[in-house]
Design a protein around this motif. Structure first.
Motif, PDB file in Angstrom:
ATOM      1  N   VAL A 168       0.843  -1.193   0.000  1.00 13.03           N
ATOM      2  CA  VAL A 168       0.000   0.000   0.000  1.00 13.03           C
ATOM      3  C   VAL A 168       0.885   1.253   0.000  1.00 13.03           C
TER       4      VAL A 168
ATOM      5  N   LEU B 145      -2.207   6.086   1.407  1.00 13.87           N
ATOM      6  CA  LEU B 145      -3.433   5.298   1.540  1.00 13.87           C
ATOM      7  C   LEU B 145      -3.414   4.377   2.759  1.00 13.87           C
TER       8      LEU B 145
ATOM      9  N   CYS C 204      -6.501   2.313   4.402  1.00 17.50           N
ATOM     10  CA  CYS C 204      -6.405   0.855   4.271  1.00 17.50           C
ATOM     11  C   CYS C 204      -6.634   0.173   5.618  1.00 17.50           C
TER      12      CYS C 204
ATOM     13  N   ASP D 143       7.000   1.498   0.097  1.00 17.12           N
ATOM     14  CA  ASP D 143       5.583   1.461   0.433  1.00 17.12           C
ATOM     15  C   ASP D 143       5.421   0.585   1.669  1.00 17.12           C
TER      16      ASP D 143
ATOM     17  N   ALA E 210      -7.569   2.389  -4.192  1.00 17.47           N
ATOM     18  CA  ALA E 210      -6.307   2.708  -4.879  1.00 17.47           C
ATOM     19  C   ALA E 210      -6.445   2.769  -6.392  1.00 17.47           C
TER      20      ALA E 210
ATOM     21  N   ARG F 148      -4.523   0.093  -8.101  1.00 18.34           N
ATOM     22  CA  ARG F 148      -3.054   0.078  -7.977  1.00 18.34           C
ATOM     23  C   ARG F 148      -2.544  -0.865  -6.895  1.00 18.34           C
ATOM     24  N   ILE F 149      -3.434  -1.554  -6.196  1.00 17.64           N
ATOM     25  CA  ILE F 149      -3.010  -2.518  -5.173  1.00 17.64           C
ATOM     26  C   ILE F 149      -3.228  -3.925  -5.711  1.00 17.64           C
TER      27      ILE F 149
END
Length: 200
Positions: free
Chosen positions: A138, A142, A146, A165, A188, A191-192
């Motif tokens: 992550v 975020l 999360c 990250d 995201a 993007r995760i």
């Protein structure tokens, strides 16, 4: 099937011998053996620490040890109590401090079985739910959002590594995985990437 919410312990006495029964969650045979070895090294009873464990959705893996007591008088009675309780992924150890009076084979069966029953009576359990182990990364901006999502699905975190990250490893109920994956994807914008590393 049931699993433990947390470890528990109970003490019983039979003819001046003291029995300390402990029940704790375990995920593997290796973990069970490690917990037993730790007790062997750290308890001052100078004698027997009997154990029994069961693992799997249907208690399909199990084992026990009399740890020097006469064969069949200790480990098997403890295992019988554990299997009869409907609890899985758990281990019971029973440490004995000898009180000077021999109990005989029948007395040992009764004492060890009784100690196991005593600890299971105070153990808190919940319904067993198959778990999915996952790991994902992550971005820092975020991370807080999360964590809110993870708390909502009762995510059990095993590790969080803070590098470029945040890499998070843990597990959650299989039934909750699709909702978490969708929520993280939305958070995201895709993007995760979640890697499913196993089931238990």
């Amino acid at each position: 099937m049931l699993i433990l919410k947390e470890p528990a312990s109970a003490e019983t006495k039979v003819k001046n011998s003291r029995f300390l029964a402990e029940v704790m969650p375990v995920r593997s045979t290796g973990e069970a053996k490690e917990l037993w070895h730790w007790r062997k090294e750290n308890y001052d009873n100078g004698g027997h620490i009997v154990y029994a464990f069961t693992i799997g959705a249907n208690q399909n893996v199990s084992g026990c040890s009399d740890d020097g007591e006469p064969s069949g008088t200790a480990g098997r009675p403890v295992l019988a109590v554990l299997l009869g309780s409907g609890v899985t992924n758990a281990m019971i150890t029973v440490a004995r401090w000898f009180g000077g009076t021999k109990l005989g084979t029948g007395g040992l069966v009764h004492a060890y079985g009784g100690a196991a029953k005593a600890v299971m009576e105070v153990a808190k359990t919940v319904e067993f739910a198959p778990m999915t182990a996952v790991e994902f990364t992550v971005p820092y901006p975020l991370y807080a959002s999360c964590k809110v999502l993870l708390n909502e699905v009762d995510f059990r975190s095993d590790s969080e590594n803070f590098g470029t990250d945040v890499r998070i490893c843990g597990s959650l109920r299989q039934a909750d995985y699709p909702a978490l994956a969708a929520a993280l994807n939305e958070l995201a914008n895709g993007r995760i990437f979640i890697k499913v590393s196993g089931e238990s």
